[in-house]
Write a protein that holds these residues in place. Sequence first.
Motif, mmCIF file in Angstrom:
data_model
loop_
_atom_site.group_PDB
_atom_site.id
_atom_site.type_symbol
_atom_site.label_atom_id
_atom_site.label_comp_id
_atom_site.label_asym_id
_atom_site.label_seq_id
_atom_site.Cartn_x
_atom_site.Cartn_y
_atom_site.Cartn_z
ATOM 1 N N ARG A 48 0.805 -1.218 0.000
ATOM 2 C CA ARG A 48 0.000 0.000 0.000
ATOM 3 C C ARG A 48 0.841 1.273 0.000
ATOM 4 O O ARG A 48 0.410 2.302 -0.488
ATOM 5 C CB ARG A 48 -0.934 0.011 1.222
ATOM 6 N N ARG A 49 2.047 1.236 0.560
ATOM 7 C CA ARG A 49 2.836 2.452 0.722
ATOM 8 C C ARG A 49 4.217 2.355 0.053
ATOM 9 O O ARG A 49 5.240 2.188 0.724
ATOM 10 C CB ARG A 49 3.038 2.753 2.224
ATOM 11 N N PRO A 50 4.237 2.471 -1.277
ATOM 12 C CA PRO A 50 5.538 2.403 -1.972
ATOM 13 C C PRO A 50 6.532 3.445 -1.452
ATOM 14 O O PRO A 50 7.728 3.201 -1.427
ATOM 15 C CB PRO A 50 5.171 2.692 -3.429
ATOM 16 N N ASP A 51 6.027 4.589 -1.004
ATOM 17 C CA ASP A 51 6.930 5.656 -0.545
ATOM 18 C C ASP A 51 7.767 5.201 0.656
ATOM 19 O O ASP A 51 8.944 5.565 0.776
ATOM 20 C CB ASP A 51 6.125 6.913 -0.198
ATOM 21 N N LEU A 52 7.156 4.382 1.540
ATOM 22 C CA LEU A 52 7.906 3.922 2.716
ATOM 23 C C LEU A 52 8.985 2.901 2.332
ATOM 24 O O LEU A 52 10.027 2.804 2.972
ATOM 25 C CB LEU A 52 6.955 3.317 3.757
ATOM 26 N N GLY A 53 8.696 2.165 1.248
ATOM 27 C CA GLY A 53 9.687 1.188 0.766
ATOM 28 C C GLY A 53 10.915 1.877 0.181
ATOM 29 O O GLY A 53 11.956 1.252 -0.001
ATOM 30 N N ARG A 54 10.777 3.146 -0.160
ATOM 31 C CA ARG A 54 11.898 3.891 -0.757
ATOM 32 C C ARG A 54 12.782 4.548 0.303
ATOM 33 O O ARG A 54 13.718 5.260 -0.037
ATOM 34 C CB ARG A 54 11.360 4.967 -1.701
ATOM 35 N N LYS A 55 12.426 4.344 1.590
ATOM 36 C CA LYS A 55 13.207 4.961 2.682
ATOM 37 C C LYS A 55 13.822 3.872 3.546
ATOM 38 O O LYS A 55 13.172 2.869 3.853
ATOM 39 C CB LYS A 55 12.291 5.831 3.571
ATOM 40 N N LEU A 56 15.055 4.095 3.957
ATOM 41 C CA LEU A 56 15.721 3.170 4.859
ATOM 42 C C LEU A 56 15.317 3.523 6.300
ATOM 43 O O LEU A 56 15.218 4.705 6.635
ATOM 44 C CB LEU A 56 17.239 3.337 4.684
ATOM 45 N N SER A 57 15.093 2.499 7.123
ATOM 46 C CA SER A 57 14.769 2.776 8.534
ATOM 47 C C SER A 57 15.983 3.433 9.209
ATOM 48 O O SER A 57 17.109 3.291 8.735
ATOM 49 C CB SER A 57 14.422 1.469 9.254
ATOM 50 N N ASP A 58 15.725 4.145 10.329
ATOM 51 C CA ASP A 58 16.833 4.838 10.996
ATOM 52 C C ASP A 58 17.892 3.852 11.493
ATOM 53 O O ASP A 58 19.088 4.099 11.379
ATOM 54 C CB ASP A 58 16.299 5.687 12.163
ATOM 55 N N GLU A 59 17.400 2.691 12.038
ATOM 56 C CA GLU A 59 18.362 1.680 12.495
ATOM 57 C C GLU A 59 19.191 1.187 11.317
ATOM 58 O O GLU A 59 20.386 0.944 11.434
ATOM 59 C CB GLU A 59 17.652 0.474 13.136
ATOM 60 N N GLY A 60 18.482 1.026 10.172
ATOM 61 C CA GLY A 60 19.157 0.560 8.958
ATOM 62 C C GLY A 60 20.290 1.496 8.571
ATOM 63 O O GLY A 60 21.406 1.064 8.272
ATOM 64 N N LYS A 61 19.977 2.795 8.565
ATOM 65 C CA LYS A 61 20.983 3.800 8.199
ATOM 66 C C LYS A 61 22.193 3.706 9.123
ATOM 67 O O LYS A 61 23.345 3.721 8.684
ATOM 68 C CB LYS A 61 20.393 5.202 8.286
ATOM 69 N N ALA A 62 21.884 3.592 10.437
ATOM 70 C CA ALA A 62 22.968 3.522 11.418
ATOM 71 C C ALA A 62 23.811 2.273 11.186
ATOM 72 O O ALA A 62 25.048 2.314 11.238
ATOM 73 C CB ALA A 62 22.383 3.508 12.831
ATOM 74 N N LEU A 63 23.120 1.164 10.867
ATOM 75 C CA LEU A 63 23.823 -0.105 10.699
ATOM 76 C C LEU A 63 24.758 -0.081 9.486
ATOM 77 O O LEU A 63 25.898 -0.550 9.570
ATOM 78 C CB LEU A 63 22.793 -1.237 10.567
ATOM 79 N N ILE A 64 24.269 0.470 8.370
ATOM 80 C CA ILE A 64 25.144 0.465 7.195
ATOM 81 C C ILE A 64 26.304 1.448 7.382
ATOM 82 O O ILE A 64 27.407 1.209 6.936
ATOM 83 C CB ILE A 64 24.386 0.723 5.857
ATOM 84 N N GLN A 65 26.018 2.532 8.082
ATOM 85 C CA GLN A 65 27.075 3.502 8.394
ATOM 86 C C GLN A 65 28.204 2.817 9.167
ATOM 87 O O GLN A 65 29.385 3.016 8.889
ATOM 88 C CB GLN A 65 26.483 4.637 9.241
ATOM 89 N N GLU A 66 27.759 1.965 10.092
ATOM 90 C CA GLU A 66 28.720 1.305 10.962
ATOM 91 C C GLU A 66 29.466 0.173 10.257
ATOM 92 O O GLU A 66 30.672 0.023 10.398
ATOM 93 C CB GLU A 66 27.938 0.773 12.174
ATOM 94 N N ARG A 67 28.717 -0.626 9.439
ATOM 95 C CA ARG A 67 29.318 -1.865 8.930
ATOM 96 C C ARG A 67 29.885 -1.753 7.525
ATOM 97 O O ARG A 67 30.639 -2.625 7.094
ATOM 98 C CB ARG A 67 28.279 -2.985 8.981
ATOM 99 N N CYS A 68 29.485 -0.723 6.754
ATOM 100 C CA CYS A 68 29.913 -0.679 5.352
ATOM 101 C C CYS A 68 31.100 0.252 5.144
ATOM 102 O O CYS A 68 31.265 1.241 5.845
ATOM 103 C CB CYS A 68 28.775 -0.207 4.454
ATOM 104 N N LYS A 69 31.848 -0.106 4.118
ATOM 105 C CA LYS A 69 32.941 0.748 3.663
ATOM 106 C C LYS A 69 32.309 2.007 3.066
ATOM 107 O O LYS A 69 31.359 1.914 2.284
ATOM 108 C CB LYS A 69 33.667 -0.063 2.596
#
Lengths: 481, 330
Positions: free
Chosen positions: B168-189
């Motif tokens: 129902r909400r494609p717009d939400l699928g286009r956003k990363l969750s805040d935890e997600g953002k923090a996690l990739i910041q921490e774990r990714c090059k």
Amino acid sequence: MSNFNKHETIISAGIDIGTSTTKLIISRFSLRNVAGATHVPRIEITDKEILYKSPVFRTPLQDAVTINVRGVQEIIRSEYEKAGIQPAQIETGAVIITGETATKRNASEMLHQLSDEAGDFLVATAGPDLEGIIAAKGSGSYEESGKGGRVIANIDIGGGTANIAVFQDKQLLGTCTMHIGGRLIEFEQGKVRTISPPVERLLEEQGYTLQVGDPQDAAAVEFVTTYMAEAMARILKKEVHAQDHVLLLGHEPNWKQPVDTIVFSGGISECMYRHASDEEQVARYDDIGIQLAEALLRNQSLQIFEWQEPIETVRATVLGAGTQTTEISGATIQVAPHELPLKNIPIYQYDFEADLEAGLSNFENAVQQAVALYDSAKEGQNFALYLSNLPYLGFRDVQTLAKAIVQIMNQRPRPEQPVILVIQSDHAKVLGQTLAALKVKQSIICIDQINVETGDYIDIGKALTSGVVPVVVKTLTFHTT
Amino acid sequence: MNEELIQQITKMVVEKLEAASGGQTSQQSSNEQKVQLFSQEPIGHLAAERPQQSPSGAVTFHSTTNEAKPQRNIATIKPKPTTAYGKPKAETTTPTEDQLAEYRKKTPARIAVGRAGSRPKTKTWLQFRLDHAAAVDAVYGEVPDELLDRLGLFQVHSKVADKEEYIRRPDLGRKLSDEGKALIQERCKTSPVVQIVASNGLSAKAIEENLEDVYLSLEQSLNNLNIDMGTTFYVDKGRVAVMDDIGEVLKPDVVVMLIGERPGLVSAESLSAYLCYQPRHGTIEADRMVISNIHKGGIPPVEAGAYLGTVIQKILKYEASGVALVQKEG
């Protein structure tokens, strides 16, 4: 870097050196990406335009058994000039030495010389089966067979041989070549000048006598043309009589389905249909050509077939050679540019029968057999390995396959030669890259989506802007006599 | 009452009862005709209705009882086909079985499958239902953790809570969750040349079937070309434009997003690779490009991965993707 979206053109040349005539054709192919924007590209020839058709020349001969190479070169050079084409511009095409000319003493030598003269990527090729197939493509019979399921026999009769190729639904059903042609008896001032050996044998077997110097209207001449028409009808019906063997060149007819429609092409068909009669140079050949055409038209046994007029008569073969012999590889391939073009590479087919493991267990024999077949003297004749019927491959399967390929290719008499792979399915790029990742020392030519089989020879042209390569597949080389 | 008549009637009733209890079909006198209003035999192009070789999941039938075919006494007369004006239709040529097989080879569409009366045959219908169910399953399915572990991918989520919301909400699928953002910041090059991201999108099945082959082949291709790769991860319930959020956090040159395509009835496991040069917030759709139809019946996943490497090479050379790349390429 390959650009798939650009419209690209390549120039193709076709040269047909026949028993009595030589002709040349220059055409331009348009290539385009026919896949949708979101798909992996697929490059196809979308248009063929004929730029230049040469007049029909008499094939220059030095004597009965030698071609005048210089004379042929002269024709090609002057015709290129008239067409406004430099040999370097020609990227694909075929030189065909047809009919009796292919049996001349210096035919093979001439092909090599012509390859240099005519363009960097021009294929030297000949062979009666291939000749018949190419003529059928040039005369329109091949295209026609795709409509409505009829079995169509294209009969290309030139000066020395009649090449029959039978098609249905664009599939080749079989071929046959006969000693039937216009130049098998020649005249001079109303008298017989030469009689070819097959005709001499035929006359002897049938109890007729004909000698050089006999009048043109001798009963034996009439007999020969009538007999040839009768024999043609029998061969088409596959009722080969013992006394017809003298006219057969090579194997007996090998198609299984009865022929519905016949199409005549070649010089004899020009005598029937007169497509080129408005051209200024009207050929006067002083041989049995016209009589043979009349005998075929009159023959009652041939009337049981449906007759169809060809779209091209005397130039069918050259048109086929110039426009129908080039194929385009898949768009995702891996080729070492400095190794191209490659010419006359024999094919060894290895069929996986949709089972990778079982296929690999026997893989080692493939190279040994290929070497035994093409390089029995171990002189280093390279070959292309054709991998057909591969199962669905995952990444790990590709690794296994690539390792096996490296291993067997190192067992060749000269392992440093380029590894040439032709793959039936769309796997060339990943296999090529996997071989590169394995740091193989040989150059890699890995192309796909071309159908070939053991016994074929291929020529691979230089990579085009779109990254694809033009490929010419040849089914046989010289006929041996 | 007439004794004779009673006897006759009794005899007939007994005969009928006997016939019924014996399980035999009642014997009808030869001059009695059985009337059937409708044909029991199929009519039409029988050649077209031969069963075809079906792909996996094929449904087959076999009868469990032996039925004797009822004998028809009245021959069905096939009415002559007529046009709207009542004139007999001109003879049309019927394609042969060979030709139909040839047509079927050219398309995955359900052509020349025959019919039963005005309806599809049961087998065709069930196959259709099966394919439809597979499409639904692909949307609601989950990617097995075992696959992600094998490829060493960690998982983050979009802002979507569940599948219903995802649809129902494609717009939400286009956003990363805040935890997600923090996690990739921490774990990714950070600032890699190429950032590969996988997401189930609308087909978990597509990831399950194809991700491994595409990914490993792409990795090999990039290694061969000496192109630096970032830390690959998996976004649960993502949409294509989630790459903009990822671009903002990790600042890669190129993002390759391997995402399950909207399933169809031909394939429910088709994967797409979306590519974009420096995706950031505000990236327009024309700058994204896609290689679609990656699955068993389309472009083989291993070949797609190998091809993607050269596409990335081109994007890096021209520093553009999508329409801009086509323009720069000239």
